[in-house]
Design a protein around this motif. Structure first.
Motif, PDB file in Angstrom:
ATOM      1  N   ILE A  89     145.621  51.106 -30.898  1.00 30.63           N
ATOM      2  CA  ILE A  89     144.911  50.771 -29.610  1.00 30.63           C
ATOM      3  C   ILE A  89     145.932  50.232 -28.731  1.00 30.63           C
ATOM      4  O   ILE A  89     146.050  50.381 -27.541  1.00 30.63           O
ATOM      5  CB  ILE A  89     143.618  50.030 -29.749  1.00 30.63           C
ATOM      6  N   ILE A  90     146.760  49.157 -29.283  1.00 29.57           N
ATOM      7  CA  ILE A  90     147.694  48.388 -28.572  1.00 29.57           C
ATOM      8  C   ILE A  90     148.526  49.216 -27.816  1.00 29.57           C
ATOM      9  O   ILE A  90     149.216  49.330 -26.625  1.00 29.57           O
ATOM     10  CB  ILE A  90     148.240  46.971 -29.328  1.00 29.57           C
ATOM     11  N   GLN A  91     149.122  50.033 -28.764  1.00 29.49           N
ATOM     12  CA  GLN A  91     150.168  50.930 -28.411  1.00 29.49           C
ATOM     13  C   GLN A  91     150.032  51.949 -27.198  1.00 29.49           C
ATOM     14  O   GLN A  91     150.646  52.206 -26.236  1.00 29.49           O
ATOM     15  CB  GLN A  91     150.728  51.661 -29.600  1.00 29.49           C
ATOM     16  N   LEU A  92     148.674  52.412 -27.385  1.00 28.89           N
ATOM     17  CA  LEU A  92     148.248  53.368 -26.374  1.00 28.89           C
ATOM     18  C   LEU A  92     147.802  53.025 -25.008  1.00 28.89           C
ATOM     19  O   LEU A  92     148.299  53.399 -24.055  1.00 28.89           O
ATOM     20  CB  LEU A  92     147.286  54.542 -27.075  1.00 28.89           C
ATOM     21  N   GLN A  93     146.640  51.924 -25.194  1.00 23.04           N
ATOM     22  CA  GLN A  93     145.847  51.457 -24.235  1.00 23.04           C
ATOM     23  C   GLN A  93     146.799  50.264 -23.572  1.00 23.04           C
ATOM     24  O   GLN A  93     146.683  50.261 -22.140  1.00 23.04           O
ATOM     25  CB  GLN A  93     144.614  51.031 -24.472  1.00 23.04           C
ATOM     26  N   LEU A  94     147.424  49.367 -24.034  1.00 22.07           N
ATOM     27  CA  LEU A  94     147.886  48.292 -23.390  1.00 22.07           C
ATOM     28  C   LEU A  94     149.447  48.399 -23.055  1.00 22.07           C
ATOM     29  O   LEU A  94     150.006  48.251 -21.943  1.00 22.07           O
ATOM     30  CB  LEU A  94     147.808  47.131 -24.304  1.00 22.07           C
ATOM     31  N   LEU A  95     150.328  49.016 -24.045  1.00 16.99           N
ATOM     32  CA  LEU A  95     151.686  49.128 -24.118  1.00 16.99           C
ATOM     33  C   LEU A  95     152.057  50.476 -23.182  1.00 16.99           C
ATOM     34  O   LEU A  95     153.083  50.549 -22.790  1.00 16.99           O
ATOM     35  CB  LEU A  95     152.422  48.896 -25.086  1.00 16.99           C
ATOM     36  N   LYS A  96     150.971  51.425 -23.301  1.00 15.84           N
ATOM     37  CA  LYS A  96     151.066  52.584 -22.811  1.00 15.84           C
ATOM     38  C   LYS A  96     152.460  53.312 -23.364  1.00 15.84           C
ATOM     39  O   LYS A  96     152.966  54.216 -22.596  1.00 15.84           O
ATOM     40  CB  LYS A  96     151.188  52.641 -21.157  1.00 15.84           C
ATOM     41  N   GLU A  97     152.607  53.135 -24.438  1.00 19.25           N
ATOM     42  CA  GLU A  97     153.841  53.651 -25.257  1.00 19.25           C
ATOM     43  C   GLU A  97     155.216  53.591 -24.579  1.00 19.25           C
ATOM     44  O   GLU A  97     156.208  54.356 -24.733  1.00 19.25           O
ATOM     45  CB  GLU A  97     153.612  55.139 -25.337  1.00 19.25           C
TER      46      GLU A  97
END
Length: 141
Positions: A89-97
């Motif tokens: 979730i953090i990788q995809l939504q917050l850090l936007k990869e």
């Protein structure tokens, strides 16, 4: 070196189960496949989530800077843990990869952010959330 310490810790936590556990999954429950033991992945999970926090707490309580330094170096040298729902979730939504959670330290930090800010919907108080929101606002203008 840290790699020698990691290898030593791996061998310390790796074991061969006794005869009973070679053929049972739990008390009374037979196992079809023989042998259960901790693999390297599970050992690293235990190190990152149990052993290292306890050692860092020890270093803090007794103000042992050498133990703290070596433990943090060990944490930095461990390979990344397996991804889980929170890190995804953090990788995809917050850090936007745009940034990789490529170490246990970054993964644990992401989990901490999620628990204190994301799950409590305190995005406006989170520095990472503020930057992400600001960049999303700038892109939509």
């Amino acid at each position: 070196t840290s790699q020698e310490r990691i290898s030593s810790l791996n061998s310390l936590l790796r074991f061969s189960p006794d005869e009973y556990w070679m053929h049972h999954f739990h008390f009374g429950g037979k196992r079809g496949k023989s042998g259960i033991a901790l693999g390297t992945t599970r050992i690293h999970d235990i190190l990152v989530n149990v052993v290292i926090p306890i050692v860092l707490l020890y270093a803090r309580i007794f103000k042992d800077h050498l133990v703290r330094t070596h433990t943090r170096r060990l944490l930095a040298d461990l390979p990344p843990l397996q991804t889980n729902t929170i890190t995804q979730i953090i990788q995809l939504q917050l850090l936007k990869e745009k940034a990789a959670l490529n170490s246990p330290l970054l993964q644990q930090g992401a989990i901490q952010l999620y628990k204190f800010y994301c799950s409590a919907e305190r995005c406006s108080e989170c520095e990472v959330g503020q930057r992400t929101s600001l960049s999303q606002t700038m892109q939509s203008v």
